[in-house]
Design a protein around this motif. Structure first.
Motif, PDB file in Angstrom:
ATOM      1  N   LEU A   1       0.596  -1.262   0.026  1.00  0.00           N
ATOM      2  CA  LEU A   1       0.141   0.258  -0.392  1.00  0.00           C
ATOM      3  C   LEU A   1       0.879   1.078  -0.582  1.00  0.00           C
TER       4      LEU A   1
ATOM      5  N   ASN B   1       1.729   3.285  -3.571  1.00  0.00           N
ATOM      6  CA  ASN B   1       0.771   4.347  -3.855  1.00  0.00           C
ATOM      7  C   ASN B   1      -0.427   5.463  -3.088  1.00  0.00           C
ATOM      8  N   ARG B   2       0.770   6.586  -1.832  1.00  0.00           N
ATOM      9  CA  ARG B   2       0.058   6.848  -0.871  1.00  0.00           C
ATOM     10  C   ARG B   2       0.757   7.970  -1.409  1.00  0.00           C
TER      11      ARG B   2
ATOM     12  N   ASP C   1      -6.402  10.212   1.973  1.00  0.00           N
ATOM     13  CA  ASP C   1      -5.264   9.908   1.663  1.00  0.00           C
ATOM     14  C   ASP C   1      -4.209  11.358   0.881  1.00  0.00           C
TER      15      ASP C   1
ATOM     16  N   ARG D   1      -3.807   4.274   2.145  1.00  0.00           N
ATOM     17  CA  ARG D   1      -4.697   3.957   1.119  1.00  0.00           C
ATOM     18  C   ARG D   1      -5.237   2.774  -0.149  1.00  0.00           C
TER      19      ARG D   1
ATOM     20  N   PRO E   1      -5.743   0.996  -2.749  1.00  0.00           N
ATOM     21  CA  PRO E   1      -6.058   0.491  -4.586  1.00  0.00           C
ATOM     22  C   PRO E   1      -7.827   1.301  -4.615  1.00  0.00           C
ATOM     23  N   ASN E   2      -8.302   1.504  -5.109  1.00  0.00           N
ATOM     24  CA  ASN E   2     -10.208   2.254  -5.495  1.00  0.00           C
ATOM     25  C   ASN E   2     -10.746   1.367  -3.846  1.00  0.00           C
ATOM     26  N   ASN E   3     -10.804   1.543  -3.025  1.00  0.00           N
ATOM     27  CA  ASN E   3     -11.232   1.893  -1.117  1.00  0.00           C
ATOM     28  C   ASN E   3     -11.477   0.273  -1.094  1.00  0.00           C
ATOM     29  N   ARG E   4      -9.950  -0.703  -1.737  1.00  0.00           N
ATOM     30  CA  ARG E   4     -10.731  -1.613  -1.288  1.00  0.00           C
ATOM     31  C   ARG E   4     -10.654  -2.508   0.490  1.00  0.00           C
TER      32      ARG E   4
END
Ligand code: URA
Length: 188
Positions: free
Chosen positions: A20, A23-24, A50, A87, A89-92
């Protein structure tokens, strides 16, 4: 094991224990009173969190804030954190290995803050803190005592955005927290 929240935050900011981190924009460590009697634990940062580096500042957070204000619970007197600090990805939902990589930070936060009540927001918080055998629908609204902490599982505020009918139970659950805090003279 750290003795100050700032020390953990500094380590979290550089953490690369799981994917994770790639991409933060910001890590989202937690916010509020470092001596809080009541702690809220969510799942993980969304896009707004984020961007800002603070938990529950987006749509779901605003809804939660409205409930807190309505019940007379001050965001400044409680502490708010998440299972994962970066975060997904895509709030999964965070993967088990992501949650496991991050949980020691949260455990250390709890050890320093020493909350008397922990509100678990949704299944991810519930299962990672109390165990996979729990489910939010059957457990919400009931106190669970464990190692001197009273846990109150309730719906995640994002679930209320998807299903308005859950708002009533969410409110009732937080009312139990407010009443307990009043009886025990907890900071709220
Ligand atoms: N959802 C969460 O679980 N945590 C946040 O901080 C924001 C949204």
């Amino acid at each position: 094991m750290f003795e100050k929240l700032e020390e953990i935050d500094a380590v979290v900011k550089k953490c690369n224990k799981c994917g994770l981190c790639t991409n933060r924009t910001n890590t989202v460590f937690g916010v509020g009173n470092p001596n809080a009697d009541i702690m809220f634990i969510g799942e993980g940062p969304g896009a707004d969190e984020d961007a800002e580096g603070e938990p529950f500042v987006g749509k779901a957070g605003k809804l939660m804030n409205q409930a807190l204000i309505g019940l007379g619970i001050s965001r400044e007197k409680i502490y708010i954190a998440n299972i994962v600090k970066c975060r997904p990805p895509n709030n999964r939902t965070p993967l088990k290995e992501e949650a496991n990589a991050c949980l020691d930070y949260l455990r250390n936060q709890v050890m320093i803050i020493k909350p008397k009540i922990i509100v678990l927001l949704g299944n991810t918080a519930l299962k990672n803190i109390l165990g996979e055998e729990y489910g939010i629908t059957s457990t919400r609204g009931r106190w669970i005592d464990k190692k001197g902490i009273k846990y109150m599982p309730t719906f995640h505020p994002a679930a209320l955005l998807r299903d308005e009918s859950k708002k009533i139970d969410f409110w009732k659950d937080l009312e139990l927290v407010k009443n307990e805090a009043d009886v025990q003279n907890f900071q709220i």
